[in-house]
Design a protein around this motif. Structure first.
Motif, short mmCIF file in Angstrom:
data_model
loop_
_atom_site.label_atom_id
_atom_site.label_comp_id
_atom_site.label_asym_id
_atom_site.label_seq_id
_atom_site.Cartn_x
_atom_site.Cartn_y
_atom_site.Cartn_z
N LEU A 58 -0.94 -1.77 8.36
CA LEU A 58 -1.81 -0.72 8.48
C LEU A 58 -3.03 -0.84 9.17
O LEU A 58 -2.84 -2.41 10.27
N LYS A 61 -0.92 5.25 2.78
CA LYS A 61 0.35 4.53 2.86
C LYS A 61 0.39 3.10 2.40
O LYS A 61 2.08 2.89 2.07
N ARG A 62 -0.49 3.09 1.85
CA ARG A 62 -0.77 1.51 1.37
C ARG A 62 -0.13 2.11 -0.16
O ARG A 62 0.56 1.11 -1.15
N ARG A 121 4.41 -4.27 5.91
CA ARG A 121 3.62 -2.93 6.61
C ARG A 121 2.74 -3.27 6.80
O ARG A 121 1.71 -3.20 6.18
N GLN A 165 3.15 -0.94 13.90
CA GLN A 165 2.42 -1.56 13.27
C GLN A 165 0.58 -1.47 13.59
O GLN A 165 0.78 -1.18 14.55
N ALA A 176 -1.56 -7.45 5.21
CA ALA A 176 0.08 -6.20 4.96
C ALA A 176 0.43 -6.09 3.23
O ALA A 176 -0.51 -6.21 2.45
N GLY A 228 6.95 1.46 1.59
CA GLY A 228 5.18 0.83 2.47
C GLY A 228 5.41 -0.38 3.75
O GLY A 228 5.17 -0.74 3.27
N ALA A 229 6.66 -0.26 4.03
CA ALA A 229 6.81 -1.57 5.50
C ALA A 229 8.11 -0.67 6.10
O ALA A 229 8.58 0.97 6.49
N VAL A 230 7.55 -1.17 7.96
CA VAL A 230 8.51 0.24 8.91
C VAL A 230 9.84 -1.02 9.67
O VAL A 230 10.02 -2.40 8.89
#
Length: 333
Positions: free
Chosen positions: A66, A49-50, A64, A99, A5, A57-59
Motif C-alpha cells: 500500500l 484496501k487493507r 499488496r 504497488q 505488505a 488485498g493483492a495484485v
C-alpha cells in the motif's frame, strides 16, 4: 528490498495485518521513475484496501504494498523519461493499480510526479499530494472554479486531510467564503487555523450550517456523504454543485428540485485509465510546490512516526481508523 505488505483483510490490532517482507527491486518501465521512498502518509484509501474494501488485498498473486502518498529521491529512469534526473527530490500520489510507496523503492509514472517543495522535509511533503490533488480536481475540474469565484463552499470534514488543504486552496486561489465542519473544540480550532471563515457543527449540520449561510451555499465538498444527501439538498442553492469523494448509493433525488449537480471525485481516475491528460497531475503538483515554497500553503502533517516498518505503519493505520485524526499522519525513515 524491504517493503511492508498486506496479505489478507485483518484488523489493525493483528500483527499480521501489515508485515515486513523482502521482495525483488522493481524495474522501471519506459515512462517510469524508480524512486527511493523517504516518507509516506496514510489515507483512508490505505485502510479500505487493507481491509478488503476495494477488492482483494493483492495484485495478482503478489502481496499488496500500500501507500499512495510519497516523497523521495529519483534513483532510476525509464528510457522515455527526459524531464527528471537521478538525484531529484520528488513527491507523488501514485497509482492505485500498482504497488505503492510502503517500500524502499517504488516505480511511478513520471507524468504524475513533480519536484517536491524545497522548503519542506520529505515527511512534511508526503502529507500533501493525494489530498491536494483531490481538493484541486474537485475545485477546478468539477466545480470549475476560478480566482474570481465568490459565494460559499461548505467543506464537510474540515479537519481531515482533504478538508485541511481544500480550505487553504480555496482561500488562496478563489474569493470564496469557506465554512468547514467539525465537532470537537480542537478540530474547530484546526479548521480556523487552516483559514476557514466559520465552522459548522457536523453533529447538527443542517441547523448549524444553515445559521451560518441562511441563503444557502453554492458549493458542497463532501468527505462524508452517506446519509447526508437530504441535508445537502436543504443547504445547496438552486443550480449549486456537490462533490463527493467517498461516494454514496442513496438516492440523489432530493437534489432534483434545486437543479443541483452531483460530482464524484476519484483522484486515481487519471492514472487508472491512462487519461489523455494524465500529466495534469504532475503539473498540479508543480503548482502546489510553488504555493508551498511561497508560504501560501502549509503542510497538513500533524503526526510524524519515525519508524518505516510494519509496526510504524500499523500505528499510522490505527490513527486513521480512529476517525479522530486532525490533518495527516506521516511515516518516515
Amino acid at each position: 528490498m524491504h517493503a511492508i505488505a498486506a496479505f489478507e483483510p485483518l484488523p489493525i490490532t493483528d500483527a499480521a495485518s501489515l508485515r515486513d517482507i523482502d521482495t525483488p527491486d522493481p524495474a522501471p518501465g519506459p515512462l517510469d521513475l524508480l524512486i527511493r521512498v523517504e516518507a509516506v502518509s496514510v489515507n483512508p484509501v490505505d485502510v479500505k484496501k487493507r481491509t478488503g474494501g476495494y477488492g482483494r488485498g493483492a495484485v495478482g498473486n503478489e502481496p499488496r504494498i500500500l501507500g499512495y502518498d510519497g516523497a523521495g529521491t529519483v534513483v532510476g529512469l525509464g528510457d522515455e523519461v527526459t524531464d527528471f534526473t537521478v538525484g531529484d527530490e520528488v513527491w507523488w500520489a501514485g497509482d492505485a493499480g500498482r504497488q505503492g510507496a510502503n517500500a524502499d523503492l517504488q516505480v511511478v509514472d513520471h507524468r504524475i510526479v513533480a519536484t517536491k517543495p524545497s522548503s519542506l522535509s520529505f515527511a512534511d511533503a508526503a502529507a500533501l499530494p493525494l489530498t491536494a490533488l483531490t481538493a484541486w480536481e474537485g475545485m477546478f475540474d468539477h466545480f470549475r472554479m476560478s480566482r474570481e469565484d465568490s459565494g460559499t463552499v461548505l467543506m464537510v470534514g474540515g479537519a481531515g486531510g482533504v478538508g485541511s488543504i481544500l480550505t487553504q486552496l480555496a482561500k488562496r486561489l478563489t474569493a470564496l467564503r469557506v465554512i468547514a465542519t467539525a465537532g470537537r473544540e480542537e478540530t474547530q480550532a484546526w479548521c480556523l487555523r487552516m483559514g476557514a471563515d466559520a465552522v459548522a457543527d457536523h453533529r447538527e449540520l443542517a441547523a448549524s450550517a444553515g445559521a451560518l449561510a441562511p441563503q444557502g451555499v453554492e458549493y458542497i465538498f463532501s468527505s462524508y456523504t452517506p446519509g447526508n444527501i437530504g441535508t445537502y439538498a436543504k443547504l445547496i442553492k438552486p443550480f449549486g454543485s456537490v462533490v463527493s469523494i467517498d461516494g454514496t448509493d442513496e438516492s440523489l433525488l432530493p437534489l432534483f428540485s434545486k437543479s443541483a449537480s452531483m460530482h464524484w471525485e476519484y483522484m486515481f481516475a487519471r492514472s487508472r485509465y491512462g487519461a489523455w491528460d494524465i500529466a495534469e497531475q504532475g503539473r498540479i503538483l508543480d503548482e502546489l510546490a510553488d504555493l508551498v515554497d511561497r508560504g501560501e500553503i502549509v503542510t497538513t502533517a500533524t503526526e510524524r512516526i519515525g519508524d518505516f516498518s510494519a509496526a510504524g505503519l500499523r500505528e499510522a493505520h490505527r490513527l486513521v481508523e480512529s476517525k479522530s485524526m486532525i490533518g495527516k499522519v506521516v511515516v518516515h525513515r
